[in-house]
Design a protein around this motif. Structure first.
Motif, PDB file in Angstrom:
ATOM      1  N   ASP A  16      52.493  87.121  93.302  1.00 33.42           N
ATOM      2  CA  ASP A  16      53.422  88.046  94.353  1.00 33.42           C
ATOM      3  C   ASP A  16      54.659  88.803  93.350  1.00 33.42           C
ATOM      4  O   ASP A  16      55.390  87.936  92.766  1.00 33.42           O
ATOM      5  N   ALA A  17      54.562  89.881  92.745  1.00 34.06           N
ATOM      6  CA  ALA A  17      55.407  90.603  92.087  1.00 34.06           C
ATOM      7  C   ALA A  17      56.918  90.492  92.528  1.00 34.06           C
ATOM      8  O   ALA A  17      58.048  89.955  91.777  1.00 34.06           O
ATOM      9  N   ALA A  18      57.191  90.432  93.719  1.00 32.20           N
ATOM     10  CA  ALA A  18      58.507  90.106  94.396  1.00 32.20           C
ATOM     11  C   ALA A  18      58.940  89.016  94.115  1.00 32.20           C
ATOM     12  O   ALA A  18      60.131  88.838  93.931  1.00 32.20           O
ATOM     13  N   LEU A  19      58.267  88.053  94.445  1.00 29.07           N
ATOM     14  CA  LEU A  19      58.619  86.595  94.361  1.00 29.07           C
ATOM     15  C   LEU A  19      58.761  86.287  92.761  1.00 29.07           C
ATOM     16  O   LEU A  19      59.897  85.652  92.441  1.00 29.07           O
ATOM     17  N   LEU A  20      57.907  86.867  91.933  1.00 31.81           N
ATOM     18  CA  LEU A  20      58.019  86.361  90.594  1.00 31.81           C
ATOM     19  C   LEU A  20      59.357  87.162  90.045  1.00 31.81           C
ATOM     20  O   LEU A  20      60.227  86.577  89.212  1.00 31.81           O
ATOM     21  N   GLU A  21      59.872  88.169  90.359  1.00 28.22           N
ATOM     22  CA  GLU A  21      61.054  89.055  90.074  1.00 28.22           C
ATOM     23  C   GLU A  21      62.336  88.100  90.513  1.00 28.22           C
ATOM     24  O   GLU A  21      63.287  87.754  89.997  1.00 28.22           O
ATOM     25  N   GLU A  22      62.058  87.394  91.903  1.00 28.58           N
ATOM     26  CA  GLU A  22      63.243  86.628  92.248  1.00 28.58           C
ATOM     27  C   GLU A  22      63.506  85.640  91.538  1.00 28.58           C
ATOM     28  O   GLU A  22      64.446  85.109  91.123  1.00 28.58           O
ATOM     29  N   GLN A  23      62.351  84.706  91.291  1.00 30.31           N
ATOM     30  CA  GLN A  23      62.154  83.623  90.154  1.00 30.31           C
ATOM     31  C   GLN A  23      63.010  84.062  88.734  1.00 30.31           C
ATOM     32  O   GLN A  23      63.820  83.044  88.273  1.00 30.31           O
ATOM     33  N   ARG A  24      62.621  84.936  88.295  1.00 29.58           N
ATOM     34  CA  ARG A  24      62.946  85.415  86.925  1.00 29.58           C
ATOM     35  C   ARG A  24      64.431  85.891  87.014  1.00 29.58           C
ATOM     36  O   ARG A  24      65.261  85.354  86.175  1.00 29.58           O
ATOM     37  N   VAL A  25      64.997  86.648  88.086  1.00 29.90           N
ATOM     38  CA  VAL A  25      66.384  86.761  88.125  1.00 29.90           C
ATOM     39  C   VAL A  25      67.279  85.464  88.169  1.00 29.90           C
ATOM     40  O   VAL A  25      68.407  85.426  87.836  1.00 29.90           O
ATOM     41  N   ALA A  26      66.654  84.510  89.165  1.00 24.30           N
ATOM     42  CA  ALA A  26      67.366  83.421  89.421  1.00 24.30           C
ATOM     43  C   ALA A  26      67.709  82.477  88.138  1.00 24.30           C
ATOM     44  O   ALA A  26      68.551  82.209  87.805  1.00 24.30           O
ATOM     45  N   SER A  27      66.347  82.348  87.349  1.00 25.20           N
ATOM     46  CA  SER A  27      66.340  82.028  85.996  1.00 25.20           C
ATOM     47  C   SER A  27      67.429  82.481  84.984  1.00 25.20           C
ATOM     48  O   SER A  27      68.211  81.736  84.411  1.00 25.20           O
ATOM     49  N   ALA A  28      67.530  83.664  85.076  1.00 20.65           N
ATOM     50  CA  ALA A  28      68.387  84.510  84.038  1.00 20.65           C
ATOM     51  C   ALA A  28      69.733  84.158  84.423  1.00 20.65           C
ATOM     52  O   ALA A  28      70.750  84.108  83.514  1.00 20.65           O
ATOM     53  N   VAL A  29      70.078  84.278  85.608  1.00 21.40           N
ATOM     54  CA  VAL A  29      71.556  84.103  86.048  1.00 21.40           C
ATOM     55  C   VAL A  29      71.728  82.532  85.796  1.00 21.40           C
ATOM     56  O   VAL A  29      73.215  82.291  85.433  1.00 21.40           O
ATOM     57  N   LYS A  30      70.761  81.715  85.955  1.00 18.08           N
ATOM     58  CA  LYS A  30      71.237  80.198  85.753  1.00 18.08           C
ATOM     59  C   LYS A  30      71.711  80.111  84.306  1.00 18.08           C
ATOM     60  O   LYS A  30      72.646  79.532  83.784  1.00 18.08           O
ATOM     61  N   THR A  31      70.771  80.735  83.355  1.00 18.41           N
ATOM     62  CA  THR A  31      71.041  80.635  81.964  1.00 18.41           C
ATOM     63  C   THR A  31      72.368  81.606  81.719  1.00 18.41           C
ATOM     64  O   THR A  31      73.230  80.877  80.710  1.00 18.41           O
ATOM     65  N   ASP A  32      72.532  82.760  82.136  1.00 17.62           N
ATOM     66  CA  ASP A  32      73.838  83.193  82.045  1.00 17.62           C
ATOM     67  C   ASP A  32      75.085  82.407  82.445  1.00 17.62           C
ATOM     68  O   ASP A  32      75.984  82.622  81.773  1.00 17.62           O
ATOM     69  N   PHE A  33      74.756  81.562  83.253  1.00 21.69           N
ATOM     70  CA  PHE A  33      76.173  80.773  83.626  1.00 21.69           C
ATOM     71  C   PHE A  33      76.675  79.877  82.543  1.00 21.69           C
ATOM     72  O   PHE A  33      77.808  79.955  82.222  1.00 21.69           O
ATOM     73  N   ILE A  34      75.720  79.472  81.921  1.00 23.40           N
ATOM     74  CA  ILE A  34      76.108  78.525  80.690  1.00 23.40           C
ATOM     75  C   ILE A  34      76.778  79.435  79.652  1.00 23.40           C
ATOM     76  O   ILE A  34      77.914  79.049  79.092  1.00 23.40           O
ATOM     77  N   LEU A  35      76.087  80.510  79.446  1.00 22.42           N
ATOM     78  CA  LEU A  35      76.800  81.513  78.338  1.00 22.42           C
ATOM     79  C   LEU A  35      78.175  81.994  78.814  1.00 22.42           C
ATOM     80  O   LEU A  35      78.843  82.031  77.836  1.00 22.42           O
ATOM     81  N   SER A  36      78.216  82.305  80.057  1.00 23.02           N
ATOM     82  CA  SER A  36      79.371  83.017  80.454  1.00 23.02           C
ATOM     83  C   SER A  36      80.374  81.884  80.418  1.00 23.02           C
ATOM     84  O   SER A  36      81.800  82.084  80.194  1.00 23.02           O
ATOM     85  N   ALA A  37      80.152  80.539  80.769  1.00 20.57           N
ATOM     86  CA  ALA A  37      80.966  79.472  80.899  1.00 20.57           C
ATOM     87  C   ALA A  37      81.707  79.529  79.371  1.00 20.57           C
ATOM     88  O   ALA A  37      83.148  79.237  79.113  1.00 20.57           O
ATOM     89  N   GLU A  38      80.781  79.344  78.355  1.00 22.89           N
ATOM     90  CA  GLU A  38      81.411  79.389  76.925  1.00 22.89           C
ATOM     91  C   GLU A  38      82.109  80.732  76.598  1.00 22.89           C
ATOM     92  O   GLU A  38      83.201  80.627  76.160  1.00 22.89           O
ATOM     93  N   ILE A  39      81.695  81.881  76.942  1.00 26.21           N
ATOM     94  CA  ILE A  39      82.658  83.235  76.953  1.00 26.21           C
ATOM     95  C   ILE A  39      84.102  82.915  77.373  1.00 26.21           C
ATOM     96  O   ILE A  39      85.023  83.089  76.934  1.00 26.21           O
ATOM     97  N   MET A  40      83.913  82.468  78.627  1.00 29.07           N
ATOM     98  CA  MET A  40      85.335  82.329  79.489  1.00 29.07           C
ATOM     99  C   MET A  40      86.393  81.538  78.906  1.00 29.07           C
ATOM    100  O   MET A  40      87.355  81.379  78.552  1.00 29.07           O
TER     101      MET A  40
END
Length: 320
Positions: A135-159
């Protein structure tokens, strides 16, 4: 014109000058603080493009946009208030948290290097942690959620890096500066990511529709982009290691253990004096190299600890 009105206009002019000076100061602080987080920014830009791999061309930019919005939300709604609260009520905790982030960056960089040298099953498990789906839509949701989680760690370090680089001042000035850095860095990172993921499409379009030099440029762009992405990944890994190591070196110096920082600084000055014309560049390179070596040592030391202790404990907590 009455004396009272003249006095009022003088007050308004004085306030305007103060406001203008404050804006200039905020801008300068934002630029300086943002520059200190450059290494994490490079890694962020290097990591994100992989989340759009496998999607149709018309979904690439919407996915990048969704991740960018999640990144802004991470920084402004969660991390900025937490950072300001720490700065106001527990400033002693900022350096340990920064050093913890430095350990994380060093580990991530060293783990990537180790994975290239000695491929191992744990990394494969990480890549397949999301359930397979057609399911392309479900895969997109999973990828976006995973990317945002990874971004949280990097963003925490930036802040955290941004907050640590700000001078003493009002909490509102700090909030404005950190918000500017948050939005500015997000725009730069995801603007660059958007250009990267669409560059090959632009190259194909130029090769098909252009003529002469334009078509040749398009074909060259298509050929160059895979190599550029590999170089970007290497630069991102190096940035994680040298930024993580630099944070640890500076943090240790803050606790009175300045020996490593002193050695790196002296080596940097010595090399810089050998070639005055490019001394600044050489000095920076030596500093980055010294910090990177510290990051590698710490990162490689953490690999077995994370693999045998922290990761199993985290999995147990998630299952419980």
């Amino acid at each position: 014109m009455s004396i009272g009105l003249i006095a009022l206009l003088d007050d308004v002019a004085a306030l305007s000058k103060v406001a203008a000076a404050s804006l200039d100061d905020v801008g300068a602080q934002a630029a300086k603080a943002g520059a200190k987080a450059a290494g994490v920014v490079i890694d962020d830009a290097a990591v994100t493009p992989r989340y759009v791999v496998g999607f149709s061309a018309d979904r690439e930019l919407p996915i990048v946009w969704r991740i960018a919005k999640g990144s802004v939300r991470n920084k402004l709604l969660f991390l900025l208030p937490i950072a300001l609260a720490l700065g106001a009520f527990a400033p002693w905790a900022i350096t340990p948290l920064l050093m913890l982030g430095g350990c994380y960056l060093s580990f991530e960089g060293a783990e990537k290097i180790y994975e290239k040298l000695v491929p191992h099953a744990e990394h494969a498990d990480e890549e397949t942690s999301l359930p397979p789906t057609t399911d392309a839509a479900l895969l997109e949701e999973q990828r976006v959620a995973s990317a945002v989680k990874t971004d949280f760690i990097l963003s925490a370090e930036i802040m955290a890096i941004t907050l640590a680089g700000l001078p003493d001042g009002s909490i509102w000035t700090k909030a404005v500066v950190m918000a500017i850095v948050a939005v500015g860095i997000t725009a730069v990172v995801y603007g660059a990511v958007a250009l990267i993921v669409k560059a090959d499409d632009v190259g194909v379009a130029l090769a098909r529709r252009g003529e002469g030099a334009l078509a040749a440029f398009g074909r060259g762009l298509v050929r160059v982009m895979p190599h550029f992405l590999r170089v970007l990944a290497v630069v991102g890994t190096a940035a994680m290691v040298w930024v993580g190591g630099g944070i640890l070196v500076h943090g240790l110096a803050g606790y009175g253990l300045s020996g490593i920082e002193h050695v790196i600084h002296e080596a940097s000055l010595t090399v810089a004096n050998l070639a005055p014309g490019i001394g600044g560049l050489l000095g920076w390179f030596v500093t980055a190299l010294g910090s990177g070596l510290v990051g590698l040592v710490v990162g490689f030391a953490l690999i077995p600890i994370v693999g045998r202790v922290i990761a199993p404990a985290w999995k147990a907590v998630r299952k419980g």
